[in-house]
Design a protein around this motif. Sequence first.
Motif, PDB file in Angstrom:
ATOM      1  N   CYS A   9     -86.921 140.442 -40.322  1.00  0.00           N
ATOM      2  CA  CYS A   9     -88.371 140.617 -40.204  1.00  0.00           C
ATOM      3  C   CYS A   9     -89.058 139.306 -39.833  1.00  0.00           C
ATOM      4  N   ARG A  10     -90.195 139.429 -39.226  1.00  0.00           N
ATOM      5  CA  ARG A  10     -91.098 138.305 -38.978  1.00  0.00           C
ATOM      6  C   ARG A  10     -92.209 138.403 -40.005  1.00  0.00           C
ATOM      7  N   THR A  11     -92.778 137.254 -40.331  1.00  0.00           N
ATOM      8  CA  THR A  11     -93.874 137.221 -41.292  1.00  0.00           C
ATOM      9  C   THR A  11     -95.046 136.480 -40.672  1.00  0.00           C
ATOM     10  N   LEU A  12     -96.202 137.099 -40.730  1.00  0.00           N
ATOM     11  CA  LEU A  12     -97.433 136.468 -40.256  1.00  0.00           C
ATOM     12  C   LEU A  12     -98.013 135.698 -41.439  1.00  0.00           C
ATOM     13  N   CYS A  13     -97.951 134.373 -41.358  1.00  0.00           N
ATOM     14  CA  CYS A  13     -98.327 133.541 -42.509  1.00  0.00           C
ATOM     15  C   CYS A  13     -99.784 133.097 -42.503  1.00  0.00           C
ATOM     16  N   GLY A  14    -100.358 132.790 -41.356  1.00  0.00           N
ATOM     17  CA  GLY A  14    -101.713 132.253 -41.327  1.00  0.00           C
ATOM     18  C   GLY A  14    -101.749 130.909 -42.035  1.00  0.00           C
ATOM     19  N   ASN A  15    -102.813 130.624 -42.741  1.00  0.00           N
ATOM     20  CA  ASN A  15    -102.924 129.396 -43.532  1.00  0.00           C
ATOM     21  C   ASN A  15    -102.229 129.637 -44.863  1.00  0.00           C
ATOM     22  N   PHE A  16    -101.437 128.662 -45.290  1.00  0.00           N
ATOM     23  CA  PHE A  16    -100.715 128.883 -46.534  1.00  0.00           C
ATOM     24  C   PHE A  16    -101.016 127.830 -47.590  1.00  0.00           C
ATOM     25  N   TYR A  17    -100.896 128.283 -48.837  1.00  0.00           N
ATOM     26  CA  TYR A  17    -100.945 127.400 -49.996  1.00  0.00           C
ATOM     27  C   TYR A  17     -99.518 126.914 -50.208  1.00  0.00           C
ATOM     28  N   TYR A  18     -99.299 125.597 -50.239  1.00  0.00           N
ATOM     29  CA  TYR A  18     -97.969 125.009 -50.331  1.00  0.00           C
ATOM     30  C   TYR A  18     -97.729 124.455 -51.718  1.00  0.00           C
ATOM     31  N   THR A  19     -96.552 124.742 -52.262  1.00  0.00           N
ATOM     32  CA  THR A  19     -96.182 124.188 -53.559  1.00  0.00           C
ATOM     33  C   THR A  19     -94.718 123.775 -53.552  1.00  0.00           C
ATOM     34  N   GLU A  20     -94.420 122.704 -54.284  1.00  0.00           N
ATOM     35  CA  GLU A  20     -93.044 122.255 -54.465  1.00  0.00           C
ATOM     36  C   GLU A  20     -92.619 122.398 -55.919  1.00  0.00           C
ATOM     37  N   SER A  21     -93.450 123.039 -56.726  1.00  0.00           N
ATOM     38  CA  SER A  21     -93.125 123.254 -58.133  1.00  0.00           C
ATOM     39  C   SER A  21     -91.959 124.226 -58.257  1.00  0.00           C
ATOM     40  N   HIS A  22     -91.147 124.006 -59.274  1.00  0.00           N
ATOM     41  CA  HIS A  22     -90.032 124.927 -59.529  1.00  0.00           C
ATOM     42  C   HIS A  22     -90.564 126.300 -59.920  1.00  0.00           C
ATOM     43  N   ASN A  26     -99.152 130.728 -61.141  1.00  0.00           N
ATOM     44  CA  ASN A  26    -100.511 131.006 -60.667  1.00  0.00           C
ATOM     45  C   ASN A  26    -100.697 130.649 -59.192  1.00  0.00           C
ATOM     46  N   ALA A  27     -99.599 130.555 -58.436  1.00  0.00           N
ATOM     47  CA  ALA A  27     -99.695 130.197 -57.012  1.00  0.00           C
ATOM     48  C   ALA A  27    -100.510 131.227 -56.233  1.00  0.00           C
ATOM     49  N   GLY A  28    -100.348 132.504 -56.542  1.00  0.00           N
ATOM     50  CA  GLY A  28    -101.123 133.540 -55.864  1.00  0.00           C
ATOM     51  C   GLY A  28    -102.609 133.419 -56.146  1.00  0.00           C
ATOM     52  N   GLN A  29    -102.934 133.076 -57.381  1.00  0.00           N
ATOM     53  CA  GLN A  29    -104.342 132.888 -57.758  1.00  0.00           C
ATOM     54  C   GLN A  29    -104.919 131.679 -57.014  1.00  0.00           C
ATOM     55  N   THR A  38    -101.132 133.017 -47.405  1.00  0.00           N
ATOM     56  CA  THR A  38     -99.734 133.079 -47.813  1.00  0.00           C
ATOM     57  C   THR A  38     -99.432 131.932 -48.773  1.00  0.00           C
ATOM     58  N   VAL A  39     -98.395 132.109 -49.595  1.00  0.00           N
ATOM     59  CA  VAL A  39     -97.864 131.004 -50.400  1.00  0.00           C
ATOM     60  C   VAL A  39     -96.547 130.581 -49.767  1.00  0.00           C
ATOM     61  N   LEU A  40     -96.391 129.286 -49.529  1.00  0.00           N
ATOM     62  CA  LEU A  40     -95.114 128.731 -49.096  1.00  0.00           C
ATOM     63  C   LEU A  40     -94.604 127.878 -50.248  1.00  0.00           C
ATOM     64  N   LYS A  46     -86.185 121.200 -52.292  1.00  0.00           N
ATOM     65  CA  LYS A  46     -84.773 121.464 -52.037  1.00  0.00           C
ATOM     66  C   LYS A  46     -84.545 122.821 -51.387  1.00  0.00           C
ATOM     67  N   GLY A  47     -85.544 123.698 -51.466  1.00  0.00           N
ATOM     68  CA  GLY A  47     -85.376 125.031 -50.927  1.00  0.00           C
ATOM     69  C   GLY A  47     -84.519 125.895 -51.833  1.00  0.00           C
ATOM     70  N   PRO A  48     -84.206 127.083 -51.427  1.00  0.00           N
ATOM     71  CA  PRO A  48     -84.661 127.670 -50.174  1.00  0.00           C
ATOM     72  C   PRO A  48     -86.162 127.925 -50.201  1.00  0.00           C
ATOM     73  N   ARG A  49     -86.791 127.802 -49.047  1.00  0.00           N
ATOM     74  CA  ARG A  49     -88.228 128.034 -48.965  1.00  0.00           C
ATOM     75  C   ARG A  49     -88.515 129.521 -49.130  1.00  0.00           C
ATOM     76  N   GLU A  50     -89.624 129.814 -49.771  1.00  0.00           N
ATOM     77  CA  GLU A  50     -90.027 131.193 -50.004  1.00  0.00           C
ATOM     78  C   GLU A  50     -91.395 131.409 -49.387  1.00  0.00           C
ATOM     79  N   PHE A  51     -91.511 132.413 -48.531  1.00  0.00           N
ATOM     80  CA  PHE A  51     -92.784 132.799 -47.945  1.00  0.00           C
ATOM     81  C   PHE A  51     -93.248 134.030 -48.708  1.00  0.00           C
ATOM     82  N   ILE A  52     -94.332 133.887 -49.445  1.00  0.00           N
ATOM     83  CA  ILE A  52     -94.806 134.965 -50.311  1.00  0.00           C
ATOM     84  C   ILE A  52     -96.126 135.472 -49.753  1.00  0.00           C
TER      85      ILE A  52
END
Length: 129
Positions: A9-22, A26-29, A38-40, A46-52
Amino acid sequence: HGRRYVLLCRTLCGNFYYTESHTEINAGQKRNEQGKHTVLANPEKKGPREFIVPTANQVYPEFVLELKVTDWEKPAYIHTRMQKTKLEIEVPAGMAPGAIMKVRVPDGRMLDVQVPAGAGPGAKIQVEI
């Protein structure tokens, strides 16, 4: 019978909120508060990166891959525990030990929390979610 399928699948991300926290429950909030689409998440860089993405409208299938797999064995089930997070809550006025209070946690869920023995209004209690 030796065939497996993968939906790419492809994901349309637009502008994303980026976090490196484990773990950032509350990333969605925060994404909503900042007007992002989107949340990245890149845990500990270290990844794997997650596109939420919040809606299925942002995901669209591009390819269905059919794989011929010989001698494939279903892997054994491995139970993993999700990491728990502690949340500090102040007991509101009018609550007594044993009372059930409604608490909105950072990811937006509403939980029922019982006021523990010895805790009254103004007391700080910790809840593991």
